[in-house]
Design an enzyme around this catalytic site. Structure first.
Site, mmCIF file in Angstrom:
data_model
loop_
_atom_site.group_PDB
_atom_site.id
_atom_site.type_symbol
_atom_site.label_atom_id
_atom_site.label_comp_id
_atom_site.label_asym_id
_atom_site.label_seq_id
_atom_site.Cartn_x
_atom_site.Cartn_y
_atom_site.Cartn_z
ATOM 1 N N TYR A 67 28.301 -109.157 86.842
ATOM 2 C CA TYR A 67 28.784 -109.376 85.473
ATOM 3 C C TYR A 67 30.061 -110.218 85.502
ATOM 4 C CZ TYR A 67 31.579 -108.182 81.336
ATOM 5 O OH TYR A 67 32.391 -108.251 80.233
ATOM 6 N N LYS B 221 31.131 -113.861 83.912
ATOM 7 C CA LYS B 221 32.275 -114.115 83.012
ATOM 8 C C LYS B 221 33.123 -115.265 83.572
ATOM 9 C CE LYS B 221 32.998 -112.241 79.684
ATOM 10 N NZ LYS B 221 32.400 -112.491 78.331
HETATM 11 P P1 NAD Z 1 29.397 -105.129 72.926
HETATM 12 O O1 NAD Z 1 28.240 -104.889 73.832
HETATM 13 O O2 NAD Z 1 29.824 -104.042 72.009
HETATM 14 O O3 NAD Z 1 29.159 -106.432 72.063
HETATM 15 C C1 NAD Z 1 28.430 -107.522 72.558
HETATM 16 C C2 NAD Z 1 27.507 -107.994 71.450
HETATM 17 O O4 NAD Z 1 26.741 -109.112 71.965
HETATM 18 C C3 NAD Z 1 26.502 -106.917 70.996
HETATM 19 O O5 NAD Z 1 26.569 -106.728 69.600
HETATM 20 C C4 NAD Z 1 25.163 -107.484 71.440
HETATM 21 O O6 NAD Z 1 24.092 -107.148 70.550
HETATM 22 C C5 NAD Z 1 25.432 -108.987 71.445
HETATM 23 N N1 NAD Z 1 24.485 -109.690 72.315
HETATM 24 C C6 NAD Z 1 24.089 -109.333 73.552
HETATM 25 N N2 NAD Z 1 23.165 -110.184 74.015
HETATM 26 C C7 NAD Z 1 22.982 -111.108 73.042
HETATM 27 C C8 NAD Z 1 22.142 -112.253 72.921
HETATM 28 N N3 NAD Z 1 21.285 -112.595 73.900
HETATM 29 N N4 NAD Z 1 22.210 -112.993 71.808
HETATM 30 C C9 NAD Z 1 23.046 -112.635 70.782
HETATM 31 N N5 NAD Z 1 23.850 -111.555 70.829
HETATM 32 C C10 NAD Z 1 23.816 -110.803 71.961
HETATM 33 O O7 NAD Z 1 30.598 -105.572 73.900
HETATM 34 P P2 NAD Z 1 32.159 -105.689 73.591
HETATM 35 O O8 NAD Z 1 32.832 -104.623 74.351
HETATM 36 O O9 NAD Z 1 32.397 -105.836 72.139
HETATM 37 O O10 NAD Z 1 32.473 -107.064 74.327
HETATM 38 C C11 NAD Z 1 32.725 -108.265 73.609
HETATM 39 C C12 NAD Z 1 33.179 -109.323 74.590
HETATM 40 O O11 NAD Z 1 34.376 -108.883 75.246
HETATM 41 C C13 NAD Z 1 32.182 -109.645 75.694
HETATM 42 O O12 NAD Z 1 32.183 -111.049 75.906
HETATM 43 C C14 NAD Z 1 32.738 -108.927 76.905
HETATM 44 O O13 NAD Z 1 32.368 -109.580 78.099
HETATM 45 C C15 NAD Z 1 34.229 -109.050 76.641
HETATM 46 N N6 NAD Z 1 35.045 -108.014 77.276
HETATM 47 C C16 NAD Z 1 34.841 -106.698 76.965
HETATM 48 C C17 NAD Z 1 35.654 -105.731 77.557
HETATM 49 C C18 NAD Z 1 35.497 -104.263 77.222
HETATM 50 O O14 NAD Z 1 36.177 -103.440 77.832
HETATM 51 N N7 NAD Z 1 34.655 -103.900 76.260
HETATM 52 C C19 NAD Z 1 36.655 -106.114 78.475
HETATM 53 C C20 NAD Z 1 36.839 -107.465 78.750
HETATM 54 C C21 NAD Z 1 36.026 -108.412 78.149
#
Ligand code: NAD
Length: 247
Positions: free
Chosen positions: A143, A147
């Site tokens: 993953y 990123k």
């Molecule tokens: P999340 O899983 O709640 O949200 C991700 C969204 O992307 C979901 O609503 C999902 O339905 C959508 N998605 C997935 N595959 C898809 C596709 N093929 N087409 C369209 N939509 C799609 O995750 P989050 O925690 O809200 O993360 C948001 C961003 O933040 C991500 O890019 C993640 O890598 C980054 N991030 C998250 C964290 C954390 O701790 N949650 C930390 C660092 C970075």
């Protein structure tokens, strides 16, 4: 901009961070917001396009006419996805390449990408590092590798075909609506599985409040549209709370 508002697309707008970002954009009263997500949110005050980052035709239609795209969607490292490298590559890397291409074809001027602080982490302590820290050569999992690649694509696209980009790197995100971290800790605690300590118990981990992460996205978009755009365009920024918290 008939309404005088900027038109924003939030990919992943049905997710944890995306929902907070959508709300903060609405709170500014400066944006018309559209969500692009593979799943529809349970309820929404804004236009929702249910679509897939892997579908260029759907993306192109969704980004057309937008002033800024916030690319938050990702295949998260959930228990369900963690072993599915093919999915993570297709969504997080190829899907990000698709977003870039769609923005360039549709002449969207600004792209804000949600990266991760883990792009520089490879298992060794990091204290008070800044954005000069190089990418991890041995990322902690696939993953994180996706990123890193996604961020590299976004930053390399800055200045290409009229697109300005910025990448934001939150650490582990906590806050209202968190679907993973706190629920997992609570589940483990209820199952009696919290009675062990890794290391001496003084390890620190950086966590970022979801409202701060959303606010950083709003500010990054404003900076890209502002008079000093060239100072932020093409750059990555860590998004942290002030102090690391015990983990
Ligand atoms: P999340 O899983 O709640 O949200 C991700 C969204 O992307 C979901 O609503 C999902 O339905 C959508 N998605 C997935 N595959 C898809 C596709 N093929 N087409 C369209 N939509 C799609 O995750 P989050 O925690 O809200 O993360 C948001 C961003 O933040 C991500 O890019 C993640 O890598 C980054 N991030 C998250 C964290 C954390 O701790 N949650 C930390 C660092 C970075």
């Amino acid at each position: 901009m008939a309404s005088g508002k900027r038109r924003a697309l939030v990919t992943g707008g049905a997710g944890f961070l995306g929902q907070h970002l959508v709300q903060q954009l609405l709170d500014t009263a400066q944006y018309d917001v559209t969500i692009f997500d593979i799943k529809a949110p349970e309820d929404s005050k804004v236009t929702v396009v249910v679509g897939d980052l892997r579908r260029m035709d759907q993306l192109l239609a969704a980004v057309r006419g937008k002033d800024v795209v916030f690319h938050c969607a990702a295949a998260a490292p959930s228990a369900e996805n963690a072993m599915n490298n093919t999915l993570m590559q297709a969504v997080n890397v190829d899907g990000t390449a698709n977003i870039i291409k769609a923005c360039q074809e549709a002449q969207v001027p600004h792209l804000v990408y949600t990266s991760s602080a883990s792009v520089v982490f490879e298992g060794k302590p990091l204290h008070m590092v800044n954005e000069d820290q190089p990418y991890a050569t041995k990322p902690m999992d696939f993953y994180t590798r996706t990123k890193i690649r996604g961020e590299q694509l976004v930053l390399a696209a800055n200045g290409q075909a009229g697109l300005s980009t910025v990448a934001l790197r939150p650490s582990g995100i906590f806050g209202e609506g968190d679907p993973i971290f706190v629920p997992t800790v609570v589940k483990q605690a209820r199952a009696g599985k919290m009675k062990f300590v890794i290391g001496n118990g003084k390890n620190l981990m950086d966590w970022t409040y979801v409202g701060n992460v959303a606010q950083a996205h709003v500010q990054a978009a404003a900076a890209l549209a502002g008079p000093r755009s060239s100072r932020v365009a093409g750059r990555a920024y860590f998004i942290t709370n002030q102090d690391p918290r015990p983990f």
